[in-house]
Design a protein around this motif. Structure first.
Motif, PDB file in Angstrom:
ATOM      1  N   VAL A 139      14.810   1.679  12.218  1.00 58.76           N
ATOM      2  CA  VAL A 139      14.345   0.439  11.581  1.00 58.76           C
ATOM      3  C   VAL A 139      15.535  -0.361  11.048  1.00 58.76           C
ATOM      4  N   PHE A 170       2.568   0.151  18.497  1.00 58.31           N
ATOM      5  CA  PHE A 170       3.302   1.372  18.861  1.00 58.31           C
ATOM      6  C   PHE A 170       2.652   2.030  20.083  1.00 58.31           C
ATOM      7  N   LYS A 193      10.419  -1.744  21.570  1.00 60.63           N
ATOM      8  CA  LYS A 193      10.688  -2.206  20.215  1.00 60.63           C
ATOM      9  C   LYS A 193       9.645  -3.228  19.750  1.00 60.63           C
ATOM     10  N   PHE A 195       7.626   4.106  13.705  1.00 62.13           N
ATOM     11  CA  PHE A 195       8.789   3.521  14.361  1.00 62.13           C
ATOM     12  C   PHE A 195      10.058   4.099  13.744  1.00 62.13           C
ATOM     13  N   CYS A 231      12.900  -4.801  12.739  1.00 66.19           N
ATOM     14  CA  CYS A 231      12.796  -4.220  14.084  1.00 66.19           C
ATOM     15  C   CYS A 231      12.643  -2.714  13.991  1.00 66.19           C
ATOM     16  N   GLY A 232      11.737  -2.163  14.804  1.00 63.55           N
ATOM     17  CA  GLY A 232      11.568  -0.724  14.905  1.00 63.55           C
ATOM     18  C   GLY A 232      11.452  -0.308  16.357  1.00 63.55           C
ATOM     19  N   LYS A 233      11.859   0.917  16.652  1.00 62.71           N
ATOM     20  CA  LYS A 233      11.879   1.436  18.027  1.00 62.71           C
ATOM     21  C   LYS A 233      10.924   2.607  18.166  1.00 62.71           C
ATOM     22  N   LYS A 234      10.231   2.669  19.289  1.00 66.13           N
ATOM     23  CA  LYS A 234       9.335   3.782  19.600  1.00 66.13           C
ATOM     24  C   LYS A 234      10.167   4.930  20.151  1.00 66.13           C
ATOM     25  N   LEU A 284       6.823  -0.458   9.304  1.00 67.26           N
ATOM     26  CA  LEU A 284       7.298   0.097  10.574  1.00 67.26           C
ATOM     27  C   LEU A 284       7.456   1.613  10.483  1.00 67.26           C
ATOM     28  N   LYS A 285       8.003   2.099   9.397  1.00 62.50           N
ATOM     29  CA  LYS A 285       8.199   3.541   9.255  1.00 62.50           C
ATOM     30  C   LYS A 285       6.868   4.281   9.168  1.00 62.50           C
TER      31      LYS A 285
END
Length: 276
Positions: free
Chosen positions: A201, A137, A145, A198, A267-270, A193-194
């Motif tokens: 998700v 992250f 991602k 992130f 998948c997770g996004k910043k 991820l959470k």
């Protein structure tokens, strides 16, 4: 630098060459579907990409082909695999790939550097997967991602005829846990991820079937070397694996056999709201 977590290539299998071939088979088995899903998650040519736990370079090679205009940074802590990758990729990536021997929990890379990160069959071996996700992250750019590709022991494969692996699977879980790994990490990927902050998700599954790609693609994954190595190390008894080996031989000899394997891709996004 010692290997991190529950995996070390030189001691995982009875023979290092067999282990390298097993790792290669893992890539070949499902690459096309993984590539398709990675692009669906947003991976695009020209991005600055991080590969975490890059191993001997087989997956890196596929990424270089998929992304001919991207820069890749491949991070691997295992010195044996790092050296294997140096040799394997020396005439494949040119100056587009930067190979680093480091822990993914402490890469030493700069903040906000990468557009996209991929960690394939790495988190299953990590004693603190959230710390690794937080480090990724940190070095991702805003809106970058992370995709974690991993397995879950209770959803690893299905066979016909059925192959009973419950006893060995449970012992394998215990041994891996004692080394800091978690063979059931697949069910925890979204939570990891959470916890690492992130957002957005999502989770997908990649399924490979021998009726589509051929049973030969699965055969290196049936190598009993890792289990026999545990017997050699006194971690599993011969009596505990006896039925496993019998079922394996029966399955290998079956004329009408099939096999399915499952990888999970999270998948997770910043997101900007999580930035300092």
């Amino acid at each position: 630098m010692p290997a991190e977590g529950s995996y070390q290539a030189s001691t995982y299998n009875l023979e290092l060459d067999a282990e390298i071939q097993r790792l290669k088979a893992q890539v070949v088995l499902s690459w096309e579907k993984e590539a398709r899903t990675l692009k669906w998650f947003g991976l695009a040519d020209g991005m600055n990409v991080l590969e975490a736990g890059s191993g001997p370079g087989f997956f890196t090679e596929q990424l270089l082909k998929l992304l001919p205009n991207s820069l890749l940074t491949a991070v691997e802590i295992d010195p044996v695999l790092h050296e294997k990758a140096l040799g394997y990729l020396q005439d494949k990536g040119g100056d587009r790939v930067n190979r680093i021997q480091a822990s993914i929990a402490d890469t030493g890379l700069e903040d906000n550097t990468f557009d996209f990160a991929i960690a394939r069959l790495l988190f299953v071996h990590l004693p603190d997967p959230v710390a690794a996700a937080r480090e990724i992250f940190r070095i991702l750019k805003p809106s970058g991602k992370l995709v974690i590709i991993d397995s879950d022991a209770d959803l690893f494969w299905l066979t016909n005829p059925p192959w009973s692996v419950e006893i060995v699977r449970e012992k394998f879980k215990q041994v891996m846990a004692s080394r800091g790994g978690n063979l059931c990490v697949g069910r925890n990927l979204c939570r990891i991820l959470k916890e690492a902050k992130f957002g957005n998700v999502d989770l997908e599954a990649v399924v490979s079937h021998s009726d589509i790609i051929g049973i030969q693609a699965f055969e290196p994954l049936l190598d009993s070397g890792p289990i026999l190595q545990m017997v050699k190390q006194g971690l599993i008894s011969e009596s505990e694996i006896e039925s496993y080996l019998i079922y394996r031989d029966e399955f290998a000899a079956a004329g009408d056999r099939s096999m399915m394997s499952f990888w999970l891709m999270a998948c997770g996004k910043k997101l900007n709201r999580y930035l300092p």
